[in-house]
Design a protein around this motif. Structure first.
Motif, mmCIF file in Angstrom:
data_model
loop_
_atom_site.group_PDB
_atom_site.id
_atom_site.type_symbol
_atom_site.label_atom_id
_atom_site.label_comp_id
_atom_site.label_asym_id
_atom_site.label_seq_id
_atom_site.Cartn_x
_atom_site.Cartn_y
_atom_site.Cartn_z
ATOM 1 N N MET A 103 -51.269 -2.624 11.569
ATOM 2 C CA MET A 103 -50.831 -0.969 11.436
ATOM 3 C C MET A 103 -49.148 -0.603 11.063
ATOM 4 S SD MET A 103 -53.364 0.064 11.893
ATOM 5 C CE MET A 103 -53.595 1.790 11.645
ATOM 6 N N ALA A 104 -47.869 -1.745 12.229
ATOM 7 C CA ALA A 104 -46.922 -1.154 12.383
ATOM 8 C C ALA A 104 -46.572 -1.903 10.125
ATOM 9 C CB ALA A 104 -46.269 -2.692 13.122
ATOM 10 N N PHE A 105 -47.421 -2.766 9.759
ATOM 11 C CA PHE A 105 -46.599 -2.959 8.862
ATOM 12 C C PHE A 105 -47.011 -2.052 7.387
ATOM 13 C CE2 PHE A 105 -47.759 -5.262 4.455
ATOM 14 C CZ PHE A 105 -46.267 -5.527 4.141
ATOM 15 N N ARG A 106 -47.956 -1.407 7.497
ATOM 16 C CA ARG A 106 -49.296 -0.515 7.145
ATOM 17 C C ARG A 106 -47.730 0.395 6.983
ATOM 18 N NH1 ARG A 106 -54.250 2.760 7.919
ATOM 19 N NH2 ARG A 106 -52.736 3.443 9.472
ATOM 20 N N ASP A 107 -47.233 1.048 8.529
ATOM 21 C CA ASP A 107 -46.419 2.666 8.378
ATOM 22 C C ASP A 107 -45.362 1.948 7.932
ATOM 23 O OD1 ASP A 107 -48.893 3.064 9.323
ATOM 24 O OD2 ASP A 107 -48.530 3.396 11.363
ATOM 25 N N LYS A 108 -44.521 0.430 7.761
ATOM 26 C CA LYS A 108 -42.980 0.530 7.158
ATOM 27 C C LYS A 108 -42.975 0.310 5.806
ATOM 28 C CE LYS A 108 -39.411 -1.950 9.915
ATOM 29 N NZ LYS A 108 -39.055 -3.100 10.768
ATOM 30 N N PRO A 109 -42.472 0.930 5.354
ATOM 31 C CA PRO A 109 -42.238 1.215 3.612
ATOM 32 C C PRO A 109 -41.980 -0.352 3.615
ATOM 33 C CG PRO A 109 -41.094 3.520 4.645
ATOM 34 C CD PRO A 109 -41.804 2.330 5.609
ATOM 35 N N SER A 110 -42.181 -0.689 2.626
ATOM 36 C CA SER A 110 -41.577 -2.176 1.908
ATOM 37 C C SER A 110 -41.509 -1.415 0.233
ATOM 38 C CB SER A 110 -41.905 -3.236 2.118
ATOM 39 O OG SER A 110 -43.589 -2.816 2.317
ATOM 40 N N GLY A 111 -40.906 -3.036 0.048
ATOM 41 C CA GLY A 111 -40.582 -2.922 -1.416
ATOM 42 C C GLY A 111 -39.354 -2.823 -2.029
ATOM 43 N N ARG A 112 -39.604 -2.754 -3.919
ATOM 44 C CA ARG A 112 -38.074 -3.183 -4.551
ATOM 45 C C ARG A 112 -38.101 -2.242 -4.674
ATOM 46 N NH1 ARG A 112 -35.270 -6.998 -5.219
ATOM 47 N NH2 ARG A 112 -36.072 -8.253 -5.001
ATOM 48 N N THR A 113 -36.857 -1.481 -5.201
ATOM 49 C CA THR A 113 -36.734 -0.575 -6.007
ATOM 50 C C THR A 113 -35.141 -0.490 -6.947
ATOM 51 O OG1 THR A 113 -36.916 1.187 -4.351
ATOM 52 C CG2 THR A 113 -35.651 1.923 -6.151
ATOM 53 N N ARG A 114 -35.255 -0.491 -8.393
ATOM 54 C CA ARG A 114 -34.301 -1.315 -9.222
ATOM 55 C C ARG A 114 -33.461 0.140 -9.588
ATOM 56 N NH1 ARG A 114 -34.953 -3.020 -14.683
ATOM 57 N NH2 ARG A 114 -32.379 -4.115 -14.807
ATOM 58 N N MET A 115 -32.677 0.655 -9.134
ATOM 59 C CA MET A 115 -31.508 0.793 -9.750
ATOM 60 C C MET A 115 -30.311 1.643 -10.675
ATOM 61 S SD MET A 115 -31.537 3.331 -6.694
ATOM 62 C CE MET A 115 -30.742 5.168 -6.960
#
Length: 254
Positions: free
Chosen positions: A42-54
């Motif tokens: 549940m904590a992982f689901r509520d904590k944003p994750s992933g890669r952003t390329r700018m």
């Protein structure tokens, strides 16, 4: 009295049998582990994750993006940010970027843009030592007689033509000099060392104002540019991680 579920029922209370108690003790650690795993999920689901390329200009990154993102990223260790620093225009869709940062006036109409910084000026500066040997220009056209520190726009096909504006009159001047860079920060360093006049964002020079190691010229000709914006394709499905980045960068000033 009968029994119910392995327990012996007495008036006002329920007790377990010896076998039931052993089962409860054996299952307790497993149940606790399952509950902990569910909590972590549940904590992982509520904590944003992933890669952003700018793609971002060096000036935008140093003056706006990094000061705002650095404290936020420390709170979101699962958000990964990849930054490509360059001063040219990039096709973010074709080159696989999630977003880019540009001046508001340069963002394509089919993009979603969010302002992340205030408007700012570009100013002509040099060291006092340079002007001790050269007469300060009173008009932008007089720059052709000076050693100017150029900026190469790598993906725009050439050197930046210095833009000036005053009382509705706009003009561009092609300058020349010994040095050419692709970063405003190196232009500033060269100007402070007496190599000529540089035309750079005013906020880069603020750290030098109190030191008295620079001279400003053509101040009344210095135009104001629309502030930096983060932009992305309108059809992009924004992830929670990307939303955290945009919200952190959003300009909240006047």
């Amino acid at each position: 009295m009968g029994t119910l579920g392995g327990g012996r029922r007495w008036p006002g209370r329920i007790s377990t049998t010896f076998a039931g108690e052993r089962l409860r003790q054996a299952m307790a650690p497993r149940i606790a582990k399952i509950e902990a795993d569910i909590a972590d999920l549940m904590a992982f689901r509520d904590k944003p994750s992933g890669r952003t390329r700018m793609t971002i200009s060096n000036h935008a990154f140093e003056s706006v993006v990094w000061p705002k993102l650095e404290p936020v990223l420390k709170n979101y260790p699962d958000i990964k940010l990849e930054v490509s620093l360059d001063s040219g225009f990039r096709d973010i869709v074709e080159e696989g970027f999630d977003a880019g940062v540009r001046l508001g006036e340069s963002v394509e109409k089919d993009m979603v843009a969010v302002r992340i910084g205030p408007d700012w000026r570009v100013v002509a500066v040099a060291s006092p030592g340079y002007f001790a040997e050269h007469r300060a220009p009173k008009h932008p056209h007089e720059l052709v007689g000076h050693s100017c520190i150029n900026l190469r726009m790598e993906r725009a096909g050439g050197l930046y033509a210095w833009e000036f504006a005053k009382r509705g009159q706009e003009l561009r001047v092609r300058v020349d000099g010994q040095l050419t860079f692709n970063s405003s920060y190196t232009q500033v360093e060269a100007a402070l060392r007496g190599y000529g006049i540089a035309y750079v964002p005013e906020n880069i020079m603020k750290a030098h104002i109190a030191w008295g190691d620079r001279a400003l010229v053509l101040d009344d000709w210095s135009p104001t540019f629309d502030g930096h914006h983060i932009y992305h394709p309108s059809r992009r499905q924004n992830s929670p991680a990307f939303k955290v980045i945009v919200d952190a960068l959003r300009h909240r000033g006047k």
